[in-house]
Design an enzyme around this catalytic site. Structure first.
Site, PDB file in Angstrom:
ATOM      1  N   HIS A   1      44.574   7.929   5.094  1.00 15.48           N
ATOM      2  CA  HIS A   1      43.574   8.293   4.088  1.00 15.48           C
ATOM      3  C   HIS A   1      44.040   9.409   3.150  1.00 15.48           C
ATOM      4  O   HIS A   1      43.444  10.483   3.066  1.00 15.48           O
ATOM      5  CB  HIS A   1      42.253   8.698   4.761  1.00 15.48           C
ATOM      6  CG  HIS A   1      41.633   7.621   5.583  1.00 15.48           C
ATOM      7  ND1 HIS A   1      40.422   7.773   6.224  1.00 15.48           N
ATOM      8  CD2 HIS A   1      42.058   6.361   5.881  1.00 15.48           C
ATOM      9  CE1 HIS A   1      40.137   6.656   6.885  1.00 15.48           C
ATOM     10  NE2 HIS A   1      41.125   5.783   6.679  1.00 15.48           N
TER      11      HIS A   1
ATOM     12  N   TYR B   1      28.802  10.978  -2.912  1.00 14.92           N
ATOM     13  CA  TYR B   1      28.750   9.535  -2.659  1.00 14.92           C
ATOM     14  C   TYR B   1      28.551   9.185  -1.175  1.00 14.92           C
ATOM     15  O   TYR B   1      28.620   8.026  -0.801  1.00 14.92           O
ATOM     16  CB  TYR B   1      29.989   8.873  -3.263  1.00 14.92           C
ATOM     17  CG  TYR B   1      29.865   8.897  -4.780  1.00 14.92           C
ATOM     18  CD1 TYR B   1      29.343   7.817  -5.478  1.00 14.92           C
ATOM     19  CD2 TYR B   1      30.172  10.045  -5.490  1.00 14.92           C
ATOM     20  CE1 TYR B   1      29.162   7.865  -6.850  1.00 14.92           C
ATOM     21  CE2 TYR B   1      29.992  10.110  -6.866  1.00 14.92           C
ATOM     22  CZ  TYR B   1      29.484   9.022  -7.537  1.00 14.92           C
ATOM     23  OH  TYR B   1      29.278   9.075  -8.903  1.00 14.92           O
TER      24      TYR B   1
END
Length: 363
Positions: A154, A243
């Site tokens: 990631h 988000y």
């Protein structure tokens, strides 16, 4: 100790690779809005990750292990660029995106994102470098998404210049979910780096965003990110907004367990489009060329796990339909790029990866 390869060690090897292939038609596709053929242009690319176009029509192709190539349409071979900064190639890390600056024609400046290893592990770095002929002649680090981590996953790594001239960069959560909710930590965020200015947080609550582009009509940034098991998202990015990851998500644990009770919630921006199950999106481009009139303003997304090209039909800021193209035809699609010729270029991610082009056909 982190197990990694360093770009400096690889440069000599990369320089000797002959990335050549006679143009080979892979297949013909009749889609809803266009018929096209898939043509292979280059082969033997070591995990290609990014593609960008220079003002003179030449392309840069970034290779995750730490290589950079220059290639011009019509050429059978790509040429290696020397002098890259040291890249930590381990796990999902390596060289990520490469983009010329808006004033490249005058300055020869490009920006790149890459995993850099040092004390404490690795982190995604953003650097401005000077490209002169076949080599990088200077490296200026603009930002590092510290703190570093030993996690191999990631990293994010997508770059785009916005209409405001600022550079936007994505960073993944590095496998530590709550970092995405810490606004003092760059992990799990999108940053804005103004010309000559201080990098600043733009949006937060992202898991691993690896798609980023500017809407050709509104000038607004759109991004997509990898969910866990399910829950890949397309988002319209707004300054200062959160988000949601990991507080809200449409995905689940890889074991099947619940991560969050809902995919939406108060205080969090909702995605425009979600993939359940995951397609593992990577690379994204709005179509703004003339070669495929039926694709005008469509959003194209490459898929690694699903091995397909997704075409999203838009109505303003709404995604109203999805068409899945080329499933399994070429493998893991890492990058999607629209060339100055209006054709769509795709990079297939593998140790023997390749470059493909979609060319229009009459029905």
């Amino acid at each position: 100790m982190l197990k990694m390869r360093l770009a400096g060690i690889l440069l000599a090897t990369v320089g000797m690779i002959q990335t050549a292939a006679a143009e080979t038609v892979v297949e013909r596709v009749d889609s809803q809005s266009a018929s096209f053929r898939v043509v292979q242009l280059l082969s033997n690319l070591d995990h290609p990750w990014s593609m960008a176009w220079l003002p003179d029509g030449e392309a840069l192709i970034g290779l995750r292990p730490g290589g950079l190539l220059r290639w011009r349409p019509g050429e059978a071979r790509a040429r290696s660029v020397a002098g890259l900064p040291t890249v930590a190639d381990y796990g999902q890390g390596g060289l990520f995106d490469v983009k010329p600056t808006p004033d490249f024609a005058k300055t020869g400046q490009i920006v790149m994102s890459y995993a850099y290893a040092g004390n404490g592990g690795a982190a995604t770095r953003i650097a401005s470098v000077t490209l002169a002929g076949g080599r990088i002649t200077s490296v200026n680090v603009l930002f590092e998404a510290a703190p570093r981590s030993g996690s191999p996953v990631h990293f994010g790594g997508r770059l785009r210049f916005g209409p405001d001239g600022a550079l936007y960069a994505t960073f993944g959560d590095r496998g530590a979910r709550e970092r995405a909710q810490n606004k003092a930590d760059p992990a799990g965020s999108v940053y804005r780096i103004p010309p000559g200015g201080k990098p600043e947080l733009f949006s937060s609550g992202h898991r691993n965003p690896q798609g980023l582009d500017v809407h050709p009509v509104t000038g607004v940034l759109w991004a997509h990110e990898h969910g866990p098991k399910g829950g890949d998202e397309v988002n319209l990015l707004k300054s200062g907004r959160n988000y949601g990851w990991p507080r809200v998500t449409f995905g689940r644990e890889y074991s099947g367990g619940e991560i969050a009770a809902s995919g939406t919630g108060p205080g969090f921006e909702s995605p425009l489009h979600v993939w359940v199950p995951s397609i593992a999106p990577s690379g994204m481009a709005f179509y703004k060329g003339a070669a495929f009139p039926g694709w005008k303003n469509s959003l194209f997304v490459g898929a690694l796990r699903a091995q397909l090209l997704a075409r999203l039909t838009l109505d303003g800021d709404k995604v109203v339909a999805e068409e899945r193209l080329m499933k399994g035809a070429i493998g893991r699609i890492r990058e999607v790029s629209v060339g100055p010729d209006g054709l769509v270029y795709l990079l297939m991610d593998a140790g023997d990866g390749a470059l493909y082009r979609l060319e229009p056909l009459t029905r």
